[in-house]
Design an enzyme around this catalytic site. Structure first.
Site, short mmCIF file in Angstrom:
data_model
loop_
_atom_site.label_atom_id
_atom_site.label_comp_id
_atom_site.label_asym_id
_atom_site.label_seq_id
_atom_site.Cartn_x
_atom_site.Cartn_y
_atom_site.Cartn_z
N PRO A 174 0.79 -1.24 0.00
CA PRO A 174 0.00 0.00 0.00
C PRO A 174 0.82 1.28 0.00
O PRO A 174 0.26 2.37 -0.02
CB PRO A 174 -0.79 -0.12 1.30
CG PRO A 174 0.12 -0.88 2.21
CD PRO A 174 0.83 -1.87 1.35
N GLY A 175 2.15 1.17 0.04
CA GLY A 175 2.97 2.37 -0.11
C GLY A 175 3.95 2.65 1.01
O GLY A 175 4.43 3.78 1.12
N ASP A 192 2.45 -1.61 -9.02
CA ASP A 192 1.65 -2.61 -8.32
C ASP A 192 0.25 -2.61 -8.90
O ASP A 192 -0.29 -1.56 -9.25
CB ASP A 192 1.58 -2.32 -6.82
CG ASP A 192 1.34 -3.58 -5.99
OD1 ASP A 192 0.39 -4.33 -6.32
OD2 ASP A 192 2.08 -3.82 -5.03
N LYS A 257 11.98 -12.70 0.68
CA LYS A 257 11.28 -13.51 1.68
C LYS A 257 11.87 -14.92 1.72
O LYS A 257 12.12 -15.53 0.67
CB LYS A 257 9.78 -13.59 1.37
CG LYS A 257 9.13 -12.24 1.05
CD LYS A 257 9.32 -11.21 2.15
CE LYS A 257 8.67 -9.88 1.74
NZ LYS A 257 8.91 -8.81 2.71
#
Length: 305
Positions: A174-175, A192, A257
């Site tokens: 979301p930023g 995105d 990740k």
């Protein structure tokens, strides 16, 4: 083993350990039952022998374990006692200047039953924070904790995005990272398919490209490439390698990740992909204090340093 979460070795590793927060050459180890004044004298003597001249950054830390954390006050008290016994003109107070000043980083490790003193040239230190625990405050307007990971990564680099530089943020929504880059004055291309926070989507220095990071092709090379996508590590590494190979960005900061138990085989493949296939240089891979099952990668494109 010196104790919980502390590891010793007779040889210095050829590559900086990915999962180590700090690394020092042990100058001495003492029983903690001694009076603080006596301990301080022993520590100062070892420090003066190892580093008779030059600037020093003096820090204290405890092992990051329940037993170690209970010794925080004891570590702070010992630090102040040692500090008073060293020449003031040798102590560098601005830790962030340690590398450029050629200072020696001296760390006191106060562990259950023992106190160790060690040193490392600041230019070679894994971190300039006590014990490598760089605690970042989450900005009140940050949409996620991702902002702390980026801030910690940038504080450990010799430079950071400047005003007017172009940053591409892959998997931006979301930023969290876009927000921190804009705060530094950078222009951000946020890539995105998901939505950004309204205040970011409407920001004059943010261009939101509604596209998968794997499909995006920049119109011109960027100064910085940022990536913090919850995606399979080898596929992310291949994407970052493409950016390096094609010269689409000069500097790289990415989060990879690693949810699997055996992380090292994947890390070896990630390193190979980024350097051999992507041409990224000065590669660092570290699990920072605010990382979880992930590591932070930094690098530069060939010929940019």
């Amino acid at each position: 083993m010196l104790g919980e979460v502390l590891v010793e070795s007779d040889q210095r590793p050829t590559e900086p350990p990915v999962f180590a927060r700090t690394g020092i050459r042990v100058l001495g180890s003492f029983e903690s039952r001694q009076a603080p004044e006596k301990l301080a004298e022993l520590i100062v003597d070892r420090v003066k022998q190892a580093a008779p001249t030059g600037s020093l950054v003096l820090q204290a830390f405890t092992p990051d374990s329940p037993a170690g954390n209970r010794l925080a006050d004891e570590a702070d008290a010992l630090l102040e006692t040692v500090r008073t016994r060293l020449p003031k003109d040798r102590l560098l107070e601005e830790t962030w200047r340690a590398r450029e000043a050629g200072a020696m980083l001296v760390e006191l490790c106060v562990a259950p039953g023992a106190v160790m003193v060690g040193s490392v040239p600041a230019r070679e230190a894994l971190s300039l924070s006590p014990g490598g625990r760089q605690r970042m405050r989450r900005p009140g307007d940050a949409p996620s904790r991702a902002a702390m990971k980026l801030e910690e990564a940038l504080i450990n680099m010799p430079f950071e995005p400047g005003r007017g530089e172009v940053c591409v943020d892959l998997g931006a929504a979301p930023g969290g990272w876009t927000q921190r880059l804009v705060a530094r004055g950078a222009r951000v291309i946020a890539v995105d398919t998901a939505k950004l926070l309204p205040e970011l989507a409407e920001h004059q220095r943010v261009e939101h490209v509604h596209m998968s990071a794997f499909d995006y092709t920049p119109e011109e090379p960027a100064d910085w490439l940022f990536c913090d996508m919850a995606w399979r590590p080898l596929e992310v590494a291949q994407l970052l390698a493409k950016w390096g190979r094609r010269g689409w960005a000069t500097h790289l900061v990415a989060n990879i990740k690693l949810p699997m138990k055996d992380k090292n085989p994947i890390l070896l493949r990630v390193r190979h992909i980024l350097t051999e296939d992507g041409g990224w240089q000065s590669l660092t891979i570290r699990q920072l204090y605010h990382d979880r099952d992930e590591v932070t990668v930094t690098a530069h494109r060939a010929g940019t340093l």
